[in-house]
Design an enzyme around this catalytic site. Structure first.
Site, PDB file in Angstrom:
ATOM      1  CG  ASN A   1      54.866  52.509  22.484  1.00 52.25           C
ATOM      2  OD1 ASN A   1      55.279  53.633  22.276  1.00 52.25           O
ATOM      3  ND2 ASN A   1      54.290  52.169  23.616  1.00 52.25           N
TER       4      ASN A   1
ATOM      5  NE  ARG B   1      59.475  56.421  28.539  1.00 53.96           N
ATOM      6  CZ  ARG B   1      58.481  56.938  27.834  1.00 53.96           C
ATOM      7  NH1 ARG B   1      57.256  57.063  28.346  1.00 53.96           N
ATOM      8  NH2 ARG B   1      58.674  57.314  26.582  1.00 53.96           N
ATOM      9  CG  ASP B   2      55.678  54.802  25.875  1.00 51.61           C
ATOM     10  OD1 ASP B   2      54.837  55.057  26.750  1.00 51.61           O
ATOM     11  OD2 ASP B   2      55.561  55.171  24.695  1.00 51.61           O
TER      12      ASP B   2
ATOM     13  CG  HIS C   1      57.263  57.948  20.742  1.00 58.35           C
ATOM     14  ND1 HIS C   1      57.958  57.204  21.672  1.00 58.35           N
ATOM     15  CD2 HIS C   1      55.958  57.760  21.035  1.00 58.35           C
ATOM     16  CE1 HIS C   1      57.106  56.601  22.495  1.00 58.35           C
ATOM     17  NE2 HIS C   1      55.882  56.932  22.126  1.00 58.35           N
TER      18      HIS C   1
ATOM     19  CG  HIS D   1      51.615  55.303  20.478  1.00 57.78           C
ATOM     20  ND1 HIS D   1      51.149  54.796  21.656  1.00 57.78           N
ATOM     21  CD2 HIS D   1      52.740  55.987  20.787  1.00 57.78           C
ATOM     22  CE1 HIS D   1      51.948  55.163  22.652  1.00 57.78           C
ATOM     23  NE2 HIS D   1      52.920  55.892  22.147  1.00 57.78           N
TER      24      HIS D   1
ATOM     25  CB  CYS E   1      45.944  50.099  25.213  1.00 59.70           C
ATOM     26  SG  CYS E   1      47.061  48.791  24.738  1.00 59.70           S
TER      27      CYS E   1
END
Lengths: 315, 315
Positions: free
Chosen positions: B254, B18-19, B212, B214, B245
């Site tokens: 991620n 997904r991400d 979550h 990054h 990005c």
């Protein structure tokens, strides 16, 4: 913002000129190194390892260490260190009036024999001779016993924490003024770091000098954070993350100076370093080392819009 | 080895499908995604976000989400989640019997208006309607309110922790079963993470679902470690670190699944994941995504000689 669970200040020791350049085949001209030292100092770095006193035929990249040390001594407030593998090197460090000489010891017996051709306890004995030479000369050069492969070894595998701490105590008993722990091969994780440094601090107290981490498996900054939380306040790093790729081309080496300074300043841990100036220097060093494996993220991603240097610091 | 300062187990939620994929222009064929889900499950991953129920013309990369969800539901013990931006998406998640639907909310008002075309409180109200629809359908699909830009925003800059926590409470009050915090743009540092998650856990307790992060500025794993220490036990990650990005080509997105699993297992925090199997899958996914920016260190550096998976885990 100052956090109660973190120290208010920490020192980022620049070791790129030693640990970084020794891993790179090309020889950086002395004038470039002088510019690096000058501008790292201008950016606020106050502890720089300028090179190693090893035979020039072994590490031609570091053959100009005496000249770099002499220059570093002219910069106000700069604490200049060198690496010395033996008494001969220590005598050169004393003659050059280094502020600190780092003596590498490998807690892995296999690694020690392979790299230093001595057992760890023979290195401890050598530190005793260095201390005697230092005292006989009336020198102020401090001795740091750097215990490497403290979290494991690519040759021997497991290295017992008890043995690491025994050697640390032995170094202090033999006359080392400071002791440090290094994850020479990038095996440490934050839990190991927290556990071993907690024990090390109980033994060495204020004489525990420095944490030296590699980013081989992406854990360099997490390891620094874990050490900070238990009270370690000095860390080695290399500008642009150069150096130390023991496993594979492209693998990360040392913790990256500018990313480490960013993390610390972002958390309110003052380093005294002006990050924009440091990034400007990084850009030049990256140019000189074009083609080598470089690391780092902040130079590319830029600062968060919310970023502010730690409070109360002026360079 | 189990450490008292860390939880004994943690879950790595795979969000690469997904991400990760939503940030990549190319459309990965459905059969590849099915292989990815199948083999992530075979490697021991038990929570996978398979896609988003958004209009296909907005994200053609994720147009096959319903098919992926149906497949994921056939795998024993797999907890399948989808992202849903609105009530229409929630209805599709309920119809597909997703185990969890993640509703993104942006704590930054500027980011919320720009990306979701709603204020944060309008999203809270939409969560109330989703909860009503879910309950009316007699569905078991859990609702996770994911509070993004929780550590700052590229548009608005500072995002007040008090506002993040107010919105988290509002989501719970509106009927969210779970709440999560996301560093959408890579602004968090470990000190911020520790402070905000400590407060969030006091509000949400067991209903605090996930962190979550990054890796935009190299702090992804350090942030996970800081969250683990205060009791967070579930983290999003993308295989090969794909996705997100926001700042520059080549910047990390991620947190990387395999590096995260490595860090956790190395510290004795059991994930249930078989790392060699996961690295084999990573090799294939990297091949499918050849030319995209990929991350990760362990696939290249290999395991430390001393590495052993966390105790008591069999896949």
């Amino acid at each position: 913002m100052i956090h109660a669970f973190l120290p208010p200040r920490a020192v980022v020791r620049e070791v790129g000129l030693r640990d970084g350049l020794q891993s790179i085949a090309r020889v950086l001209p002395t004038e470039r190194k002088l510019e690096w030292i000058r501008d790292a100092h201008a950016a606020g770095q106050r502890e720089i390892e300028v090179g190693s006193f090893v035979p020039a035929h072994l590490l031609p990249q570091l053959a100009d260490t005496a000249e770099l040390l002499a220059f570093a001594k002219t910069l106000p407030g700069l604490f200049a260190s060198v690496l010395v593998p033996n008494l001969k090197g220590a005598e050169r460090a004393i003659a050059g009036e280094a502020d600190l000489m780092v003596v590498p010891l490998s807690a892995s017996h296999a690694h020690s024999l392979a790299n230093l051709r001595k057992t760890p306890d023979e290195v401890v004995a050598e530190v005793g001779r260095m201390r005697a030479a230092r005292d006989a000369a009336g020198s102020k050069t401090l001795i740091d016993g750097g215990v490497g492969t403290a979290f494991g070894c690519t040759l021997q595998g497991h290295v017992a924490p008890d043995e690491v701490l025994r050697l640390m105590q032995a170094l202090l008993d033999a006359g080392a003024d400071r002791v440090s722990l290094a994850d020479t091969v990038g095996y440490a994780d934050p839990a190991m770091v927290r556990s071993l440094f907690e024990r090390a601090l109980r033994i060495a107290g204020d004489r525990l000098w420095c944490g030296h981490f590699h980013d081989t498996r992406g854990l360099g900054l997490a390891n620094v954070y874990a050490a900070l939380e238990v009270g370690v306040t000095r860390f080695d790093a290399c500008l642009a993350g150069i150096g130390g790729c023991p496993h594979a081309p492209g693998a990360s080496g040392n913790v990256d100076t500018e990313d480490l300074v960013f993390m610390l300043e972002s958390m309110g841990v003052a380093t005294g370093v002006d990050l924009p100036k440091l990034l400007d220097l990084r850009r030049r060093v990256a140019g000189w080392l074009d083609g080598e494996t470089l690391q780092g993220t902040v130079w590319r991603a830029g600062f968060p819009k919310t970023f502010a240097p730690a409070e109360g610091v002026t360079v």
